[in-house]
Scaffold this motif. Structure first.
Motif, PDB file in Angstrom:
ATOM      1  N   LEU A  95      -0.292   4.764 -11.869  1.00 17.41           N
ATOM      2  CA  LEU A  95      -1.248   3.657 -11.852  1.00 17.41           C
ATOM      3  C   LEU A  95      -0.527   2.318 -12.025  1.00 17.41           C
ATOM      4  N   GLU A  96       0.480   2.312 -12.875  1.00 14.56           N
ATOM      5  CA  GLU A  96       1.279   1.102 -13.073  1.00 14.56           C
ATOM      6  C   GLU A  96       1.986   0.700 -11.770  1.00 14.56           C
ATOM      7  N   ARG A  97       2.518   1.673 -11.048  1.00 16.75           N
ATOM      8  CA  ARG A  97       3.183   1.387  -9.788  1.00 16.75           C
ATOM      9  C   ARG A  97       2.177   0.861  -8.756  1.00 16.75           C
ATOM     10  N   LEU A  98       0.997   1.448  -8.704  1.00 19.13           N
ATOM     11  CA  LEU A  98      -0.024   0.977  -7.762  1.00 19.13           C
ATOM     12  C   LEU A  98      -0.421  -0.459  -8.075  1.00 19.13           C
ATOM     13  N   ARG A  99      -0.518  -0.780  -9.362  1.00 19.72           N
ATOM     14  CA  ARG A  99      -0.792  -2.170  -9.747  1.00 19.72           C
ATOM     15  C   ARG A  99       0.304  -3.090  -9.227  1.00 19.72           C
ATOM     16  N   ASP A 100       1.552  -2.643  -9.372  1.00 24.14           N
ATOM     17  CA  ASP A 100       2.685  -3.444  -8.886  1.00 24.14           C
ATOM     18  C   ASP A 100       2.606  -3.648  -7.371  1.00 24.14           C
ATOM     19  N   LEU A 101       2.233  -2.583  -6.653  1.00 29.66           N
ATOM     20  CA  LEU A 101       2.148  -2.683  -5.196  1.00 29.66           C
ATOM     21  C   LEU A 101       1.023  -3.624  -4.771  1.00 29.66           C
ATOM     22  N   SER A 105       2.038  -6.864  -2.702  1.00 26.04           N
ATOM     23  CA  SER A 105       1.549  -6.945  -1.327  1.00 26.04           C
ATOM     24  C   SER A 105       0.832  -8.268  -1.074  1.00 26.04           C
ATOM     25  N   ALA A 106       0.408  -8.940  -2.146  1.00 24.52           N
ATOM     26  CA  ALA A 106      -0.292 -10.219  -2.006  1.00 24.52           C
ATOM     27  C   ALA A 106       0.675 -11.401  -2.027  1.00 24.52           C
ATOM     28  N   THR A 107       1.965 -11.125  -2.198  1.00 26.44           N
ATOM     29  CA  THR A 107       2.941 -12.206  -2.272  1.00 26.44           C
ATOM     30  C   THR A 107       4.203 -11.764  -1.542  1.00 26.44           C
ATOM     31  N   THR A 108       5.343 -12.237  -1.972  1.00 24.27           N
ATOM     32  CA  THR A 108       6.626 -11.858  -1.399  1.00 24.27           C
ATOM     33  C   THR A 108       7.509 -11.295  -2.497  1.00 24.27           C
ATOM     34  N   VAL A 109       8.660 -10.775  -2.110  1.00 18.77           N
ATOM     35  CA  VAL A 109       9.595 -10.266  -3.109  1.00 18.77           C
ATOM     36  C   VAL A 109      10.004 -11.375  -4.063  1.00 18.77           C
ATOM     37  N   GLU A 110      10.260 -12.565  -3.508  1.00 21.19           N
ATOM     38  CA  GLU A 110      10.659 -13.689  -4.355  1.00 21.19           C
ATOM     39  C   GLU A 110       9.518 -14.097  -5.290  1.00 21.19           C
ATOM     40  N   GLY A 111       8.302 -14.103  -4.764  1.00 21.05           N
ATOM     41  CA  GLY A 111       7.168 -14.458  -5.608  1.00 21.05           C
ATOM     42  C   GLY A 111       6.897 -13.424  -6.681  1.00 21.05           C
ATOM     43  N   ALA A 112       7.092 -12.145  -6.350  1.00 20.21           N
ATOM     44  CA  ALA A 112       6.854 -11.082  -7.321  1.00 20.21           C
ATOM     45  C   ALA A 112       7.885 -11.084  -8.434  1.00 20.21           C
ATOM     46  N   SER A 113       9.080 -11.598  -8.161  1.00 17.03           N
ATOM     47  CA  SER A 113      10.126 -11.614  -9.193  1.00 17.03           C
ATOM     48  C   SER A 113       9.726 -12.481 -10.377  1.00 17.03           C
ATOM     49  N   ALA A 114       8.859 -13.456 -10.130  1.00 18.84           N
ATOM     50  CA  ALA A 114       8.388 -14.298 -11.230  1.00 18.84           C
ATOM     51  C   ALA A 114       7.363 -13.581 -12.099  1.00 18.84           C
ATOM     52  N   VAL A 115       6.711 -12.555 -11.507  1.00 16.34           N
ATOM     53  CA  VAL A 115       5.717 -11.776 -12.248  1.00 16.34           C
ATOM     54  C   VAL A 115       6.373 -10.600 -12.959  1.00 16.34           C
ATOM     55  N   LEU A 124      12.335  -4.264  -6.490  1.00 15.42           N
ATOM     56  CA  LEU A 124      11.273  -5.108  -5.947  1.00 15.42           C
ATOM     57  C   LEU A 124      11.189  -4.966  -4.430  1.00 15.42           C
ATOM     58  N   ALA A 125      12.347  -4.955  -3.785  1.00 18.52           N
ATOM     59  CA  ALA A 125      12.376  -4.792  -2.333  1.00 18.52           C
ATOM     60  C   ALA A 125      11.831  -3.427  -1.937  1.00 18.52           C
ATOM     61  N   ARG A 126      12.162  -2.395  -2.707  1.00 20.05           N
ATOM     62  CA  ARG A 126      11.661  -1.054  -2.412  1.00 20.05           C
ATOM     63  C   ARG A 126      10.141  -0.996  -2.572  1.00 20.05           C
ATOM     64  N   MET A 127       9.613  -1.622  -3.613  1.00 14.17           N
ATOM     65  CA  MET A 127       8.170  -1.635  -3.814  1.00 14.17           C
ATOM     66  C   MET A 127       7.458  -2.424  -2.723  1.00 14.17           C
ATOM     67  N   PHE A 128       8.079  -3.514  -2.261  1.00 18.06           N
ATOM     68  CA  PHE A 128       7.466  -4.288  -1.186  1.00 18.06           C
ATOM     69  C   PHE A 128       7.374  -3.448   0.081  1.00 18.06           C
ATOM     70  N   ASN A 129       8.437  -2.703   0.382  1.00 20.76           N
ATOM     71  CA  ASN A 129       8.423  -1.831   1.555  1.00 20.76           C
ATOM     72  C   ASN A 129       7.355  -0.745   1.418  1.00 20.76           C
ATOM     73  N   GLN A 130       7.201  -0.209   0.209  1.00 15.66           N
ATOM     74  CA  GLN A 130       6.168   0.800  -0.026  1.00 15.66           C
ATOM     75  C   GLN A 130       4.772   0.222   0.188  1.00 15.66           C
TER      76      GLN A 130
END
Length: 222
Positions: A95-101, A105-115, A124-130
């Motif tokens: 569930l934690e991983r799905l939250r991350d995805l 998915s609503a931003t970019t890898v660079e934007g997600a790094s701030a979260v 982060l790149a692997r999760m973005f691809n997923q």
């Protein structure tokens, strides 16, 4: 100051385990340092000592759901049971991983790094691809299924059954559940119905979702 090196991602697990308590978080970090070899705390070691599901197993489950591969999805849940991991912890980590995805998915890898501070860039790149294997709606529906399962697993006496039902429903939520093979009925010579024969009552046909769910469970058992 103590000369201890920690791999990227370790501190995020420590903070999560601490549950918001600074004292508990520092105590957990002390235990990790004491339980590690030398002056380095690896992510793999921290994951095992803290009881989290390995990133590889979560990746396997997510990729199976994203591709609609029911065999691989059920194999992932089987590994949870066979390796003696806590099934509820697996569901929580999934569930934690799905939250991350959903977030990534609503931003970019660079934007997600701030979260997701402290999460390695390669992860982060692997999760973005997923996340690209799902639509936003699919991720939300699967997260609802997994969250519902987590709520019902408190004190559950059949955790494997809960995991398998969760996977079957998650596959249905993606809209790519395995198709049911149709079997042609044998041709029978028609004959006039007997006058005394009672009319057969039509049984209600199962819903498409029910058929898909049954087929998914059968393929898993096979």
């Amino acid at each position: 100051r103590e000369g201890v090196q920690v791999e990227p991602g370790v501190l995020a697990l420590v903070v999560r385990s601490g549950g918001g308590s600074v004292r508990d978080t520092l105590s957990i970090l002390d235990q990790l340092i004491a339980g590690s070899e030398g002056t380095s705390v690896t992510l793999e070691r921290a994951t095992g000592l803290l009881g989290f599901t390995s990133a590889e197993l979560i990746d396997e489950a997510v990729q199976a759901l994203g591709s609609g591969d029911s065999a691989a999805a059920f194999a992932a849940t089987d590994r949870v049971v066979q390796t003696g991991q806590d099934p509820r912890r697996f569901v929580e980590d999934l569930l934690e991983r799905l939250r991350d995805l959903i977030v990534i998915s609503a931003t970019t890898v660079e934007g997600a790094s701030a979260v997701f501070r402290g999460v390695p860039d390669d992860q982060l790149a692997r999760m973005f691809n997923q996340s690209q294997a799902f639509s936003y709606g699919q991720l939300s529906r699967i997260a609802d299924v997994v969250s519902g399962t987590l709520d019902t697993m408190v004190g559950a006496t059949a955790p494997r059954l809960h995991l398998e039902l969760m996977v079957a429903r998650a596959l249905l939520a993606t809209g790519v559940a395995p198709a049911v093979a149709s079997v042609a009925a044998p041709t029978v010579a028609s004959s006039a119905p007997s006058v005394d024969a009672p009319a057969a009552s039509a049984a209600p046909a199962p819903s498409a979702n029910a058929v898909d769910l049954i087929a998914t469970m059968k393929s898993a058992r096979a």
